[in-house]
Structures are given as structure tokens and as C-alpha cells.
Scaffold this motif. Structure first.
Motif, PDB file in Angstrom:
ATOM      1  N   HIS A  32       0.831  -1.240  -0.249  1.00  0.00           N
ATOM      2  CA  HIS A  32       0.136   0.052   0.003  1.00  0.00           C
ATOM      3  C   HIS A  32       0.890   1.376   0.019  1.00  0.00           C
ATOM      4  N   SER A  33       2.016   1.054   0.538  1.00  0.00           N
ATOM      5  CA  SER A  33       2.930   2.329   0.487  1.00  0.00           C
ATOM      6  C   SER A  33       4.254   1.808   0.454  1.00  0.00           C
ATOM      7  N   TRP A  34       5.313   2.803   0.328  1.00  0.00           N
ATOM      8  CA  TRP A  34       6.779   2.497   0.705  1.00  0.00           C
ATOM      9  C   TRP A  34       7.192   3.473   1.443  1.00  0.00           C
ATOM     10  N   ALA A  35       7.719   3.105   2.494  1.00  0.00           N
ATOM     11  CA  ALA A  35       8.376   3.994   3.610  1.00  0.00           C
ATOM     12  C   ALA A  35       9.622   4.609   2.998  1.00  0.00           C
ATOM     13  N   ALA A  36      10.113   5.630   3.954  1.00  0.00           N
ATOM     14  CA  ALA A  36      11.598   6.299   3.181  1.00  0.00           C
ATOM     15  C   ALA A  36      12.718   5.546   3.136  1.00  0.00           C
ATOM     16  N   ASP A  37      12.590   4.201   3.819  1.00  0.00           N
ATOM     17  CA  ASP A  37      13.596   3.145   3.464  1.00  0.00           C
ATOM     18  C   ASP A  37      13.403   2.523   2.424  1.00  0.00           C
ATOM     19  N   GLY A  38      12.442   2.481   1.400  1.00  0.00           N
ATOM     20  CA  GLY A  38      11.886   1.636   0.251  1.00  0.00           C
ATOM     21  C   GLY A  38      11.350   0.229   0.862  1.00  0.00           C
ATOM     22  N   ARG A  39      11.101   0.298   2.169  1.00  0.00           N
ATOM     23  CA  ARG A  39      10.227  -0.927   2.278  1.00  0.00           C
ATOM     24  C   ARG A  39       8.931  -0.830   2.180  1.00  0.00           C
ATOM     25  N   ILE A  69       4.899  -1.092   2.643  1.00  0.00           N
ATOM     26  CA  ILE A  69       4.041  -1.082   4.025  1.00  0.00           C
ATOM     27  C   ILE A  69       2.788  -1.938   3.246  1.00  0.00           C
TER      28      ILE A  69
END
Ligand code: SF4
Lengths: 253, 415
Positions: free
Chosen positions: B44-51, B53
Motif C-alpha cells: 500500500h505504500s513504501w516508507a522512506a527506507d524503500g520497504r 508497507i
């Protein structure tokens, strides 16, 4: 030979029907926006429900729902000459059967399949990053601006998933929307062209709790990243910037 | 404490758990209910570390009676603590889900009082979501080591997936750094595996029986906090897949959050190593490789410069070149530069007539790499000179994906 259709899927299928036995190379294009060319003498296709149905049945009998939906995806890609490529694929399928889908020796087929891949990739992405906002009237509203015309391809997923909610998904770029309530899905009829491109959240206002949940999601989104792994390039690779506009955690404010 | 503050504390406390996948379950939404599970999983999303979510991943509480060396939540750390109520978690999950922020909930916890007491709390959340909110989305529950079998059984009835973290690759390391015994971890894994097998068999007889953990079990371990070799880790991973029918084994590059003399001093998490391990894992799950082919006793570590598939190919040059138009699918899969999708395309396309290098390029084969291992219609690609140096140069990769496990099942298309 150039065939012009009215822009609808039925119209396109009618064009396929009419163009099928044409001897020379076929191009199918939308009537609207077509620029007259020297020496070109296009055929204007009449949209006939029965012709469209016959094409659909023929294709279903050869390549099944899966193959047919690949054709719909290519048509909806709205890539340059998408209709002509779809027609080419349809002709190949009728000639070679389902095997035509794997004729990578043929440049045009490869290109058509490339369009299909782009569409299905965007669908997969949008299923994840579409964001609903609860409006003051209780409707969950999701605006978006996809590259391809994928609204008809994603509504089924949300129909199943959010069957307990009233919702509306709105392609602001194309000015089309689908809404759901009590197990029924319908295309939204807008009063006029201008309204069809307006963000309903601005128009109708948000529910009381909406900002609280949006704020919590933004907070969660921030803290879940591991600082020592920060990698904005990787983030953008998965989540291209052009999609951020409607994402709660990415849009400004 | 405000709910947002709790969420931030208990989300941050859970962030080192690598697994976030929402795949493996497929459940139709019920009319009037909320939620469905999508077989391939959805990011659903990608956090600032590219992982990615996918799930709302939080702890029920970050209070803990244990004191594991690597853990930010250990009791001797002076950190802000919080505990959710069942209702708060249910409301967060439902409201995030309806807005399409998440696929569902991934709930873990520090241990309060004892394992059973904690496990009961996690189950209460899942139960309320399913029974009272008709929630059909994804639920992943962590099994608290030491929880009784009956509670694990109950967890599996509400959750799509259950997992027990092995945490570290050997018993010695576990003893050194945690208060958990190998027994307390391996036993529930075995129980879960047994419960799943039993449930699937009984369901064959009576379809009405509820599914126990339809998306199976997973585990994860920390890489780089202890001295084990890659070979040890890859072999362990293989054993998990074979013995416990695990769906996934996740690796988490060691991020130092505590200073503790039992831990190595590192400034950055070993992301490249984690990435190579994921590649090795991928080779076992989708490319038909055995652990022993990937890491040997002589070379117990994965190469820094070259990905494990290319390393294998270079060690086995005597098996190449392959004739693309006749080689078996299993061997085509092993050619560097040919991914799974290209391999599938090759075998279906060659039924329409033989393939040459231009066709392979259209199919998506990376000829820069593959050219050293294949022929088309008996010929190598023009200007291909096989020397150790040429092959080595072509196999070196600059990967931008380092450290990003893919969370969705590789989607295979017939076309
Ligand atoms: S039991 Fe879990 S939460 Fe508690 S200290 Fe150990 S790893 Fe951390």
C-alpha cells in the motif's frame, strides 16, 4: 485503410467486425480528434451492438475470459495506436488461436503485450495506493489520475472488499467515476464536463474524524521507516512521484 | 496518552520486524462486510527506507519482561512505553482499512506477565475484528514463544498467518543474546505445521471446517548480529521450507539499537548481505536450487560482487552453453540474465517457431549476461568471446534494490 469509431468499446468492436476482411493494413482510430490526412479516405464505423457481441463471443470461444481480458487491457491502455494493436492481436488470435499471445517473434504482438503489461502493472499499483477519504455525507471517496484508463478494471476489487461501505472512485483526468451503495455499482452521471473533473472532497467536505485518521496514518508512515536504511531512490522507484498527489501520506499538508 | 502517540511508539517498536507480506490468502469479501484477501498480496505504500508497507504492523505493548540483547524493547532500556486497548486497535485497523491504507493487521507484542497472558490479548483483537466487525482483511499474529498450544490453535483460527521468529541462526547465539530457548521457538513451529496439515486433511472431508492459518506460517532471523556463515543461514532456511512447510523466511539486517558488549560494533546494517540472502532464498523458492548448490563448505559466504545465480553458473560452465530452442525449462531458468518470466515466455514462444537473439531481446532476456551461456539455432551470439575476465565483468551487477525484499508473490503470467 482507416476506420473511425465513436470511442466506446462497442464502437471499437464494431470497427473490428467491419475491418476484419479488409485486404490492406488496417488502422482503427477514434473519430474525435482524428486529423484528416491527404489521400486518406477513412471509413466511419457505425456502432452496432449485435456486431460487437458477435466479436466478443468469437473471441471468448477461442481464448476464454483470460485472453479476452488481455485484449480489453490493451484497448484501455490508451497508448499510441492502442486500437490498431488490439486489432492486430485479435486477427492473430483468430488465425493462430491462443498461441498468438506468445508470438514474441512478431514485433507488433510483443508491443501489444507490452501495453498490456503496463496496464496490469498500473492496476496492481493502484489497488495499493488508491486512498479513500470519508466525506461529510459518509461516502468513502477516492480520486486518482491513472496513466491508463483503468477505472473499469479496478472497481471489481473494491466492490468485493468494501461492500459494507458507500464509496466512489473518480478518475479526475478522464472525468469518469463509479459509485457503490448497497451492493450496486453505477457509473456516475455528472451535471456537466466541468463538474466531472472536480475533486468531490473539496466540494462536499470531509467527515468529522477524517483528519484524525489521516494524521495518524501520516504519523505511522513516518516512524515505520528505519533511519539507517533511508533510501528515497528506492522509495520513488516503487512509488513514482506522479502518484503522490492523492496519497494521504505523501501529499502536502 | 493520545492514540496517535501510542501508535507512533508501538509502530516504531515493531519496525525492525522485516516481514510485512500480505500474500498467500485468498478470501472473498462477504456481502455487507469489510475486507477481502488478495492472493498475491498488496503493497500500500513504501516508507522512506524503500520497504513496502502492507499491513499495519504494531506491537500490542512494548513493555517486556525479557531482556534480549538486540531488542529495543528489552526491559533494561529506558524507552517510552505504551499499551493499546483492544478497542483502539480494532478501530485503527478498521478505519485504516476502509481508507485503503493497509491490507490488514500484523500484531506482535512484548511480553507482559507471561506468554499466555500476552497471547490472549493478541487473540482478543483478532477475534473482535472477525466476529464483531465482520472484518475479512488480512491478519498476521505473532506467536509469543512459550504460549500454550491451545492458544496457538485459537490464533490460527482467526489469523491468516501466524509466525514465530527464530531470531538468530543458532542455538548458541540464542542462548548468548536472548532469554528464549531454541525449544520454545521450534516447538510451536512444529505444532503450527502439524495443525495446518491436520486442518487441511480434515477439510478435505468436511468443507465447513474453518481454515487454520490459510496463509501458513513464516519466520524471520537477524543477520549480522552473530558469527554464523551464509551457508548456515541458507541451510537453515531450506530446512524451514522442507520440514515446516514455511511460506517465507525473512531476513533482517542487524540494526544496532543498544550498546551491549555481546553485540558486534557495526555502523550500518549489513544491507548487501541481506540482499544476497534474499536472492539465495528466491533461487530456492522459484528457481529450483538446493542450498548446497548455492553455498558450499569451501565457499560458505555469498559473493559481494556477483549474485548467487551467476556464481553458480560460473562454477558450472561445463553445463553450458544451452541451446535455447531445445533446452529444458529447468535449465533455462538457471541462465544468468533470464528471469522466470522470460523462461516461461521462451518455452511458449518456441512452440511457434525457433527463436533467435532478436526474439530473446524482445522477450526481455538480458543478453549482456545471458550471451555467455546460450546458443540460438546452434550459434553463439556474434562477437561473444568467453574468457574468465569477460564473463566476470558481465556478471558484476550494480543493484539498486539492495535490501528490499519483495513482498508480493512473483506473478506469473501465461502470456
Ligand atoms: S522477548 Fe521480544 S520484545 Fe521482549 S526483549 Fe526479547 S525480543 Fe524484545
Amino acid at each position: 485503410m482507416i476506420f473511425l469509431y465513436d470511442g466506446t468499446f462497442e464502437g471499437f468492436l464494431s470497427a473490428v467486425f467491419d475491418a476484419f476482411s479488409a485486404k490492406d493494413e488496417v488502422e482503427i482510430e477514434k473519430k474525435e480528434g482524428w486529423q484528416p490526412q491527404l489521400f486518406a479516405d477513412p471509413v466511419e464505423v457505425e456502432t452496432v451492438q449485435e456486431k460487437a457481441e458477435r466479436v466478443v463471443n468469437k473471441l471468448l470461444s477461442i481464448c476464454g475470459r483470460r485472453g479476452f481480458s488481455a485484449m480489453i487491457q490493451i484497448f484501455l491502455s490508451e497508448e499510441e495506436n492502442a486500437e490498431t494493436y488490439t486489432f492486430y492481436l485479435i486477427k492473430s488470435v483468430i488465425k493462430y488461436g491462443s498461441k498468438a499471445f506468445s508470438r514474441f517473434q512478431d514485433e507488433k504482438i510483443t508491443r501489444a503485450m507490452e501495453f498490456r503489461k503496463r496496464v496490469s502493472k498500473e492496476c496492481d499499483k493502484i489497488l495499493g495506493i488508491l486512498r479513500f477519504t470519508e466525506l461529510a455525507n459518509g461516502v468513502f471517496y477516492a480520486p486518482f489520475e491513472p496513466d491508463h484508463n483503468i477505472l473499469p478494471l479496478i472497481t471489481g476489487h473494491f466492490y468485493e472488499r468494501l461492500s459494507g461501505c458507500r464509496w466512489m472512485i473518480h478518475d479526475l483526468r478522464r472525468g469518469i467515476a463509479v459509485c457503490h451503495s448497497d451492493g450496486k455499482m453505477e457509473n456516475v452521471e455528472f451535471a456537466d464536463e466541468m463538474t466531472s473533473h472536480l475533486n468531490m472532497a473539496d466540494l462536499l467536505g470531509k467527515s468529522e474524524n477524517e483528519e484524525d485518521f489521516a494524521k495518524m496514518w501520516r504519523g505511522y508512515f513516518k516512524i515505520i521507516a528505519i533511519e539507517t536504511r533511508t533510501n528515497p531512490k528506492l522509495q520513488r522507484q516503487f512509488m513514482p512521484k506522479r502518484y503522490w498527489k492523492y496519497m494521504t501520506e505523501k501529499k502536502n499538508g | 496518552m493520545e492514540l496517535i502517540e501510542k501508535l507512533e511508539i508501538l509502530g516504531a517498536a515493531a519496525k525492525f520486524d522485516a516481514s510485512c507480506s500480505s500474500s498467500g490468502s485468498s478470501r472473498k469479501g462477504a456481502a455487507g462486510g469489510i475486507g477481502s484477501a488478495y492472493r498475491a498480496g498488496i503493497c500500500h505504500s513504501w516508507a522512506a527506507d524503500g520497504r513496502c508497507i502492507s499491513l499495519l504492523k504494531v506491537l500490542f505493548t512494548n513493555y517486556c519482561i525479557n531482556d534480549c540483547a538486540y531488542c529495543i524493547n528489552r526491559r533494561s532500556n529506558d524507552v517510552k512505553r505504551a499499551t493499546f486497548t483492544v478497542d483502539e486497535l480494532v478501530s485503527l485497523t478498521m478505519n485504516f482499512y476502509k481508507r485503503n491504507y493497509i491490507e490488514g493487521l500484523f500484531l506482535s507484542s512484548g511480553i507482559i506477565k507471561n506468554a499466555d497472558f500476552t497471547m490472549e490479548k493478541l487473540i482478543a483483537v483478532a477475534k473482535k475484528l472477525r466476529d464483531e466487525e465482520s472484518f475479512n482483511g488480512y491478519i498476521h499474529l505473532k506467536v509469543i514463544p512459550g504460549a500454550s498450544d491451545i492458544l496457538i490453535k485459537e490464533a490460527g483460527l482467526y489469523a491468516d498467518r501466524v509466525s514465530v521468529n527464530i531470531e538468530l541462526p543458532s542455538e548458541k547465539s540464542l542462548k548468548l543474546l536472548t532469554e528464549k530457548s531454541k525449544e520454545s521457538i521450534i516447538k510451536p513451529m512444529g505444532d503450527i505445521c502439524g495443525d495446518i496439515v491436520e486442518n487441511r486433511e480434515e477439510r478435505r472431508k468436511t468443507k465447513k471446517l474453518p481454515l487454520f492459518a490459510p496463509a501458513g506460517q513464516t519466520t524471520q532471523l537477524i543477520v549480522g548480529a552473530t558469527p554464523e556463515t551464509d551457508r548456515k543461514i541458507v541451510k537453515l532456511t531450506e530446512a524451514f521450507y522442507k520440514k515446516f512447510s514455511m511460506k517465507r523466511v525473512y531476513y533482517s539486517a542487524f540494526v544496532p539499537v543498544n550498546s551491549d558488549k555481546r553485540l558486534p560494533v557495526v555502523s550500518l546494517p549489513p544491507l548487501d548481505r541481506e540482499h544476497r540472502l534474499y536472492q539465495a532464498d528466491w533461487l530456492m523458492r522459484f528457481y529450483g536450487f538446493q542450498a548446497d548448490e548455492i553455498v558450499t563448505d569451501e565457499n560458505p559466504f555469498l559473493s559481494d560482487d556477483i549474485d548467487p545465480k551467476a556464481v553458480w553458473a560460473m562454477r558450472n560452465m561445463h553445463l553450458f552453453p544451452l541451446e535455447i530452442n531445445t533446452a529444458a525449462f529447468e535449465m533455462i531458468l538457471r541462465v544468468p540474465g533470464i528471469g522466470r518470466q522470460s523462461a516461461v515466455r521462451i518455452v511458449s514462444a518456441r512452440r511457434n517457431g525457433s527463436l533467435d537473439f532478436d526474439d530473446l531481446k524482445r522477450i526481455g532476456v538480458v543478453l549482456k549476461r545471458a550471451r555467455y551461456f546460450i546458443t540460438c539455432k546452434g550459434k553463439m551470439m556474434p562477437e561473444t568471446v568467453i574468457t574468465e575476465k569477460n564473463v566476470f565483468e558481465a556478471m558484476k551487477t550494480t543493484s539498486t534494490k539492495a535490501g528490499a525484499p519483495d513482498h508480493t508473490i512473483e506473478q506469473l503470467s501465461l502470456f
